[in-house]
Scaffold this active site. Structure first.
Site, mmCIF file in Angstrom:
data_model
loop_
_atom_site.group_PDB
_atom_site.id
_atom_site.type_symbol
_atom_site.label_atom_id
_atom_site.label_comp_id
_atom_site.label_asym_id
_atom_site.label_seq_id
_atom_site.Cartn_x
_atom_site.Cartn_y
_atom_site.Cartn_z
ATOM 1 C CG ASN A 151 -0.357 -0.139 2.507
ATOM 2 O OD1 ASN A 151 0.800 -0.554 2.621
ATOM 3 N ND2 ASN A 151 -1.085 0.228 3.536
ATOM 4 C CE LYS A 174 8.706 -10.635 -0.139
ATOM 5 N NZ LYS A 174 7.813 -10.150 -1.204
ATOM 6 N N PRO A 175 10.343 -5.974 -1.284
ATOM 7 C CG PRO A 175 10.484 -4.806 -3.309
ATOM 8 C CD PRO A 175 11.230 -5.773 -2.439
ATOM 9 C CD GLU A 227 -3.244 -10.535 4.218
ATOM 10 O OE1 GLU A 227 -3.326 -11.736 4.542
ATOM 11 O OE2 GLU A 227 -3.565 -10.098 3.109
ATOM 12 C CD GLU A 248 4.601 -1.191 12.737
ATOM 13 O OE1 GLU A 248 3.386 -0.891 12.779
ATOM 14 O OE2 GLU A 248 5.410 -0.826 13.616
ATOM 15 N N GLY A 250 -2.179 -5.877 10.645
ATOM 16 C CA GLY A 250 -3.470 -5.299 10.275
ATOM 17 C C GLY A 250 -4.255 -4.729 11.445
ATOM 18 C CB CYS A 282 -2.351 -0.886 8.442
ATOM 19 S SG CYS A 282 -1.206 0.470 8.706
ATOM 20 C CD GLU A 384 -6.355 -5.258 7.698
ATOM 21 O OE1 GLU A 384 -5.768 -6.326 7.495
ATOM 22 O OE2 GLU A 384 -5.764 -4.186 7.927
ATOM 23 N N GLY A 457 0.531 -6.172 16.191
ATOM 24 C CA GLY A 457 1.952 -5.959 15.990
ATOM 25 C C GLY A 457 2.831 -6.218 17.190
ATOM 26 C CD GLU A 461 7.886 0.127 10.594
ATOM 27 O OE1 GLU A 461 6.916 0.664 10.045
ATOM 28 O OE2 GLU A 461 8.659 -0.653 10.006
HETATM 29 P P1 NDP Z 1 0.833 -9.824 3.141
HETATM 30 O O1 NDP Z 1 0.934 -10.317 4.539
HETATM 31 O O2 NDP Z 1 0.111 -10.642 2.156
HETATM 32 O O3 NDP Z 1 2.282 -9.591 2.519
HETATM 33 C C1 NDP Z 1 3.233 -8.755 3.124
HETATM 34 C C2 NDP Z 1 4.609 -9.107 2.606
HETATM 35 O O4 NDP Z 1 4.975 -10.410 3.053
HETATM 36 C C3 NDP Z 1 4.714 -9.154 1.096
HETATM 37 O O5 NDP Z 1 5.984 -8.680 0.711
HETATM 38 C C4 NDP Z 1 4.566 -10.633 0.814
HETATM 39 O O6 NDP Z 1 5.093 -10.995 -0.426
HETATM 40 C C5 NDP Z 1 5.354 -11.230 1.957
HETATM 41 N N1 NDP Z 1 5.041 -12.597 2.330
HETATM 42 C C6 NDP Z 1 3.947 -13.325 2.022
HETATM 43 N N2 NDP Z 1 4.015 -14.543 2.629
HETATM 44 C C7 NDP Z 1 5.180 -14.569 3.334
HETATM 45 C C8 NDP Z 1 5.827 -15.536 4.193
HETATM 46 N N3 NDP Z 1 5.277 -16.718 4.439
HETATM 47 N N4 NDP Z 1 7.007 -15.211 4.753
HETATM 48 C C9 NDP Z 1 7.567 -14.001 4.542
HETATM 49 N N5 NDP Z 1 7.015 -13.049 3.742
HETATM 50 C C10 NDP Z 1 5.835 -13.329 3.157
HETATM 51 O O7 NDP Z 1 0.228 -8.359 3.258
HETATM 52 P P2 NDP Z 1 -0.230 -7.403 2.055
HETATM 53 O O8 NDP Z 1 0.934 -7.128 1.184
HETATM 54 O O9 NDP Z 1 -1.471 -7.977 1.472
HETATM 55 O O10 NDP Z 1 -0.564 -6.045 2.817
HETATM 56 C C11 NDP Z 1 -1.788 -5.772 3.402
HETATM 57 C C12 NDP Z 1 -1.712 -5.993 4.899
HETATM 58 O O11 NDP Z 1 -0.654 -5.217 5.439
HETATM 59 C C13 NDP Z 1 -2.960 -5.559 5.632
HETATM 60 O O12 NDP Z 1 -3.305 -6.517 6.588
HETATM 61 C C14 NDP Z 1 -2.527 -4.280 6.323
HETATM 62 O O13 NDP Z 1 -3.264 -3.980 7.469
HETATM 63 C C15 NDP Z 1 -1.092 -4.549 6.623
HETATM 64 N N6 NDP Z 1 -0.341 -3.312 6.794
HETATM 65 C C16 NDP Z 1 0.072 -2.954 8.052
HETATM 66 C C17 NDP Z 1 0.728 -1.756 8.268
HETATM 67 C C18 NDP Z 1 1.200 -1.356 9.638
HETATM 68 O O14 NDP Z 1 2.049 -0.464 9.721
HETATM 69 N N7 NDP Z 1 0.698 -1.934 10.714
HETATM 70 C C19 NDP Z 1 0.972 -0.827 7.165
HETATM 71 C C20 NDP Z 1 0.535 -1.313 5.882
HETATM 72 C C21 NDP Z 1 -0.114 -2.508 5.722
HETATM 73 P P3 NDP Z 1 4.179 -10.872 -1.757
HETATM 74 O O15 NDP Z 1 3.246 -9.708 -1.606
HETATM 75 O O16 NDP Z 1 5.155 -10.641 -2.821
HETATM 76 O O17 NDP Z 1 3.438 -12.152 -1.828
#
Ligand code: NDP
Length: 487
Positions: A151, A174-175, A227, A248, A250, A282, A384, A457, A461
């Protein structure tokens, strides 16, 4: 025109993988593939660790003030390239230019600037113990990893690397595979500013690459944004090598609107906290509890402003203030929640459908959606959604609404609107959330620590305390007297 292919960024330059595996990145507003990215295979992963080791050796021995000076150059470059970087974020995420132009790069740069300033101010302690004394040093951890959500891709990369680099660590980031380009641009900027090669590497790919980072015994810490479910996997995996973790995750955050509140201001907060970045934030206040005395006024204004002021369309159009969701899959997920809201008995005040604006007909849009007649047990009120879906509930008793607001396993954020200063603080002190706002919502300056309570969390940060999470304390005892030995 050929579609660009980006490689992993290792040891100060792009490095070709050996597997030849790539993935495609789409613009969520057009459904077009805009570029390809090479996956970090075993060759890249090994090179990332080797280069981070070398980077750490060079960077950690520089004085903090030298590191600070270099990071401030990176900050200047980020700001200078604001428009170019903001455009990348718009094309990768689908968010409106209107937001990215003034928020994403700026708030990322702010955090690096903040930690660059703090780096030379980190001090240890010294204390006499009899005639002997000890002192402590704040030392970096080594190689740290960051895993980002999609996001705020560039902002997340900055928020994680800023404190890590300021404290003298090397970093592998890793983005999300939905949004990989911003971090690459940040890596180029760090090199241009004078950060030694290997200090900031970018590895690309999906969950497997994230899993490798969480498992690698060469990595001392992982800072994750994503997540709750993924966060749990990351913590479990990081436990294998007893890594430090920052999580950090959801939220399902409540906003309490009391009957003495400035209702227009409360509506502004509710709209910002549900529709900014098309709801993909989030901390969003997706559960709005409105006092019964002002409920009708609140929803009347909310409906009017949602239907009249939100402009969905091509996110690059500066007049557009509402963009496309990250993917078709996510659009379908958000729509499935809307269907559940309807089937469980909530009433649609507005929205509830996909959109196909004339300027971006193939984009993954969902209309800004407000449900009323919600109850605490509905799926849309409990889970969420991470899209533009607001649930409005009512209350008439302070203690009861606090209990209801806290009745969740999440605890990222919370807000209160009231003109009664005593009530504002009394209520906010009882809300179980790490990031709270009174008569405001969503602001997150570099100076303010952010992070979640409960399953939202671990760690924080931003703010001074974050630097401690990227250092370890070494205690050094100095003998000034003869050792008394029984041997
Ligand atoms: P995900 O949990 O799906 O993915 C986050 C990252 O983790 C991505 O880079 C993803 O790779 C990677 N990933 C996926 N599976 C694994 C694993 N098993 N081990 C290590 N890394 C893994 O979240 P989203 O990208 O869908 O983001 C949305 C979520 O992020 C929402 O729940 C939101 O609330 C939360 N969020 C929290 C924030 C905060 O500051 N508290 C800020 C912003 C978002 P890939 O995407 O390439 O599959």
């Amino acid at each position: 025109m050929t579609t660009p292919v980006y490689q992993n960024f290792i040891n100060g330059h792009f490095l070709k993988n050996q597997s030849g595996e790539t993935f495609a990145v789409k613009n969520p507003a057009t459904d077009d593939v805009i570029y390809y990215v090479e996956v970090a295979d075993a060759f890249i992963q090994n090179a990332a660790i080797q280069s981070a080791k070398q980077g750490f050796a060079a960077w950690s021995t520089m004085s903090p003030i030298e590191r600070s000076r270099i990071l401030l150059k990176a900050v200047a470059l980020l700001r200078e390239r604001n428009d170019l970087l903001a455009k990348i974020e718009v094309l990768d995420t689908g968010k409106p230019w209107q937001e990215a132009e003034c928020v994403d790069v700026q708030t990322g740069a702010d955090v690096i600037e903040y930690f660059a300033g703090l780096a030379p101010a980190q001090v240890g302690q010294q204390q006499m113990v009899g005639e002997d004394f000890y002192y402590t040093r704040k030392e970096p951890l080594g190689i740290c990893a960051g895993i980002g959500a999609w996001n705020y891709p560039l902002q997340i990369a900055c928020w994680k690397s800023g404190p890590a680099l300021a404290a003298g660590n090397a970093f592998i980031f890793k983005p999300s595979e939905e949004t990989p380009l911003g971090a690459i641009k940040l890596a180029e900027i760090f090199i241009e500013a004078g950060v030694p090669a290997g200090v900031f590497n970018v590895v690309q790919g999906a969950a497997e690459v994230g899993q490798w980072l969480t498992q690698s015994a060469d990595i001392e810490k992982v800072s994750f944004t994503g997540e709750v479910g993924t966060g749990k996997k990351v913590v479990a995996s990081a436990a294998g090598s007893l890594k430090d973790v920052t999580m950090e995750l959801g939220g399902k955050s409540p906003l309490l609107v009391f009957d003495d509140a400035d209702i227009s201001q409360a509506v502004s907060a509710a709209m910002l906290g549900n529709f900014y970045t098309q709801g993909e934030i989030c901390t969003n206040c997706t559960r709005i509890y409105v006092h019964k005395n002002v409920y009708q006024q609140f929803i009347d204004e909310l409906k009017t402003r949602t239907e009249e002021n939100i402009i969905a369309g091509d996110p690059l159009d500066p007049n557009v203030n509402f963009g496309a969701l990250i993917s078709k899959k996510h659009q379908q997920l958000v729509m499935s929640y809307i269907d559940k809201g309807i089937s469980e008995g909530a009433t649609l005040l507005t929205g509830g459908k996909t959109l196909s604006p004339a300027s971006a007909p193939n984009g993954y849009f969902v209309a800004p959606t407000v449900f009323i007649d919600c109850t605490d047990d509905m799926t849309i009120v409990k889970e969420e959604i991470f899209g533009p879906v607001m649930s409005v509930l009512t209350f008439d008793d302070e203690d009861d609404v606090i209990r209801r607001a806290n009745d969740t396993h999440l605890g990222l954020a919370a807000g209160v609107f009231t003109k009664d200063i005593k009530r504002a603080h009394r209520v906010i002190h009882q809300l179980q959330a790490g990031i709270c706002w009174i008569n405001s919502y969503g602001n997150s300056p570099a100076e303010m620590p952010v992070g979640g309570y409960k399953q939202s969390g671990i760690g924080r940060e931003n703010g001074i305390e974050t630097l401690d999470h990227y250092t370890q304390t070494k205690s050094i005892y100095v003998g000034m007297t003869n050792i008394e030995s029984p041997f």
